[in-house]
Design an enzyme around this catalytic site. Structure first.
Site, PDB file in Angstrom:
ATOM      1  N   LYS A 183      50.062  50.175  40.203  1.00  0.00           N
ATOM      2  CA  LYS A 183      48.941  50.771  40.933  1.00  0.00           C
ATOM      3  C   LYS A 183      49.319  52.065  41.627  1.00  0.00           C
ATOM      4  O   LYS A 183      48.666  53.084  41.442  1.00  0.00           O
ATOM      5  CB  LYS A 183      48.398  49.758  41.953  1.00  0.00           C
ATOM      6  N   TRP A 243      45.953  36.036  44.218  1.00  0.00           N
ATOM      7  CA  TRP A 243      45.863  36.559  42.851  1.00  0.00           C
ATOM      8  C   TRP A 243      46.022  35.369  41.904  1.00  0.00           C
ATOM      9  O   TRP A 243      46.998  34.611  42.036  1.00  0.00           O
ATOM     10  CB  TRP A 243      46.988  37.572  42.655  1.00  0.00           C
ATOM     11  N   ASP A 279      55.136  39.675  47.809  1.00  0.00           N
ATOM     12  CA  ASP A 279      54.609  40.354  46.625  1.00  0.00           C
ATOM     13  C   ASP A 279      53.962  41.644  47.123  1.00  0.00           C
ATOM     14  O   ASP A 279      52.971  41.612  47.859  1.00  0.00           O
ATOM     15  CB  ASP A 279      53.573  39.457  45.935  1.00  0.00           C
TER      16      ASP A 279
HETATM   17  N1  PLA Z   1      50.678  40.849  42.378  1.00  0.00           N
HETATM   18  C1  PLA Z   1      49.400  41.020  42.752  1.00  0.00           C
HETATM   19  C2  PLA Z   1      48.978  40.526  44.081  1.00  0.00           C
HETATM   20  C3  PLA Z   1      48.501  41.650  41.875  1.00  0.00           C
HETATM   21  O1  PLA Z   1      47.243  41.809  42.258  1.00  0.00           O
HETATM   22  C4  PLA Z   1      48.936  42.102  40.620  1.00  0.00           C
HETATM   23  C5  PLA Z   1      47.998  42.768  39.654  1.00  0.00           C
HETATM   24  C6  PLA Z   1      50.290  41.914  40.309  1.00  0.00           C
HETATM   25  C7  PLA Z   1      51.135  41.272  41.208  1.00  0.00           C
HETATM   26  C8  PLA Z   1      50.910  42.310  39.022  1.00  0.00           C
HETATM   27  O2  PLA Z   1      50.738  43.582  38.650  1.00  0.00           O
HETATM   28  P1  PLA Z   1      51.684  44.260  37.560  1.00  0.00           P
HETATM   29  O3  PLA Z   1      52.385  43.182  36.827  1.00  0.00           O
HETATM   30  O4  PLA Z   1      50.756  45.009  36.701  1.00  0.00           O
HETATM   31  O5  PLA Z   1      52.606  45.110  38.354  1.00  0.00           O
HETATM   32  N2  PLA Z   1      46.648  42.413  39.734  1.00  0.00           N
HETATM   33  C9  PLA Z   1      45.621  43.088  38.922  1.00  0.00           C
HETATM   34  C10 PLA Z   1      45.860  42.997  37.434  1.00  0.00           C
HETATM   35  C11 PLA Z   1      45.541  44.556  39.261  1.00  0.00           C
HETATM   36  C12 PLA Z   1      46.159  41.640  36.878  1.00  0.00           C
HETATM   37  O6  PLA Z   1      45.461  40.682  37.167  1.00  0.00           O
HETATM   38  O7  PLA Z   1      47.155  41.558  36.137  1.00  0.00           O
HETATM   39  C13 PLA Z   1      44.277  42.449  39.316  1.00  0.00           C
HETATM   40  O8  PLA Z   1      43.243  42.909  38.828  1.00  0.00           O
HETATM   41  O9  PLA Z   1      44.276  41.524  40.149  1.00  0.00           O
END
Ligand code: PLA
Length: 429
Positions: free
Chosen positions: A276, A159, A240
């Site tokens: 989510k 991510w 995570d």
């Molecule tokens: N960790 C991972 C691996 C994630 O994909 C995301 C969210 C988070 C943490 C954090 O989410 P939160 O703070 O909303 O609980 N990833 C998303 C959104 C869904 C983003 O980028 O913020 C994504 O589209 O990858």
């Protein structure tokens, strides 16, 4: 009244214009002259571009936000019911620095297990966090403060925000092999070699389940081997877990990686998020936990986590925490939640099959087996950045440039259009 405010405002303007302070004002306009525009966020920037596109055909498979089969955002029934129950209470006080004790208690059960000995022995330092991002950041700051010389090993790919989080916490980053582009699966050998070659006692960031962006997780057997090697090397595992429930449809099954590490006696850290799996994206509710040696250490560590939170945001928001504790504290609402998580996961699995079949029916010369093999919210399609650019400019389809498709945004209504566009941009490759 309105007139008085206007008069006061014009008197203030007159005073400012005639005072020597007006000279300072022109200086102040240059205060930020060295600030360059920030680069667009690779994920949230996609949403911005999507919103700005007037095309009626546009499709957003960028951010990982669940949609129903009509492409609409979903408020779970368990959440609606919890909100109805909370509405009568009108409680607006501050939460403690560590957040809602009840919410944290229920959240730990999801990660560590309903009857976890660690929970019973009060060995877990845990605080409510600003969703998963906040939990990761709080941990990164904690790591920096108490293990100042340490680094963090992050999988390739990951991510994108993981890099920002540990960068801003000033923890140096290393990477470890994770994904094998040719097989579109796990690079287990590369991963194990990197774990083996990292200096003793290194910090590793692991995705507990439904790896983002690849949709590729180690098998149970592989997790066991990883855990054993971590043990031998005395590494610290920070999990995570942003998608608990989205991999298999069952939150308990999705915590398997964590449970294996716990069985092997690791002292792990976990970031949990309800964005989510409860659809509480904007409520920013999650949890950071650190398993300690004993209760005394857990109390100490928690006090330091709170100390980090206090000057940053003081204490976390209330409403989302109330929703979570209302749902998880009531057996009936909890079982409704579990059903709804399964419905979301199953709809995504169904869309994977339809997307793959549609591409095959169009006669695509490429293999799309990985679309159904990968799990969780995302499909790591293998599309190149240039192909993604074509999808956006010619078809108004928005996704991150690494070729990640958020399957949660794919519906019966748009899957045919999406498959056709993917076929058009890939058929000559
Ligand atoms: N960790 C991972 C691996 C994630 O994909 C995301 C969210 C988070 C943490 C954090 O989410 P939160 O703070 O909303 O609980 N990833 C998303 C959104 C869904 C983003 O980028 O913020 C994504 O589209 O990858």
């Amino acid at each position: 009244m309105a007139m008085r405010i206007r008069n006061l405002a014009s008197r203030r303007t007159m005073m400012m214009n005639s005072s020597p302070i007006s000279g300072l004002r022109s200086m102040s306009s240059s205060w930020w002259k060295n600030v360059e525009p920030a680069p667009k966020d690779p994920i949230l920037g996609v949403t911005e571009a999507f919103l700005a596109d007037p095309s009626p055909d546009k499709v957003n498979v960028g951010v990982g936000a669940y949609r129903d089969d009509n492409g609409k955002p979903v408020v779970l029934d368990c959440v609606r019911e919890a909100e109805r129950r909370i509405a009568g209470t009108s409680f607006m006080e501050y939460l403690p620095m560590g957040g809602s004790v009840k919410m944290v208690e229920e959240t730990l059960k999801l990660a560590y297990g309903d009857n976890s000995e660690f929970v019973k022995d009060k060995r877990i330092a845990a605080v409510q966090s600003l969703s998963g991002t906040g939990a990761c950041r709080l941990f990164a700051d904690f790591q920096k403060r108490f293990c100042p010389g340490s680094q963090i090993y992050i999988p390739v790919p990951t991510w994108s925000n993981h890099h920002n989080i540990w960068r801003d916490a000033q923890v140096p980053q290393k990477t470890y092999h994770y994904y094998h582009p040719e097989t579109k699966g796990l690079d287990f050998k590369g991963l194990m070699d990197d774990v083996k070659n990292a200096p003793e006692g290194s910090f590793f960031l692991l995705h507990a389940c439904a790896h983002n962006p690849t949709g590729v997780d180690p098998t149970e057997e592989q997790w066991r081997e990883i855990s054993q090697l971590f043990k031998a090397k005395n590494h610290f595992a920070f999990f995570d877990m942003a998608y608990q429930g989205f991999a298999s449809g069952d939150p308990a099954r999705d915590a398997k990686s964590i449970r294996i590490f716990l069985e092997d006696g690791h002292h792990i850290g976990i970031s949990q998020s309800y964005a989510k799996n409860m659809g509480l994206y904007g409520q920013r509710v999650g949890c950071l936990s650190v398993l300690c040696e004993n209760e005394k250490q857990a109390v100490t560590v928690k006090s330091q986590l709170q100390q980090l939170a206090r000057p940053m945001y003081s204490n976390p928001p209330l409403h989302g925490a109330q929703i979570v504790s209302t749902i998880l504290g009531d057996p009936e609402l909890k079982s409704l939640w579990l059903k709804e998580v399964k419905i979301m996961a199953d709809r995504i699995i169904g869309m994977r099959t339809t997307l793959r079949e549609s591409l095959e029916k169009l006669g695509s010369p490429l293999s799309w087996e990985h679309v159904t093999k990968q799990i969780g919210m995302f499909c790591y399609s293998g599309l190149t950045p240039e192909q993604v650019d074509r999808l956006t400019s010619e078809y108004h389809i928005y996704m991150t440039r690494n070729g990640r498709i958020s399957m949660a945004g794919v519906t019966t209504g748009n899957v045919g259009y999406l498959a056709n566009a993917i076929h058009e941009v890939t058929k000559s490759s």
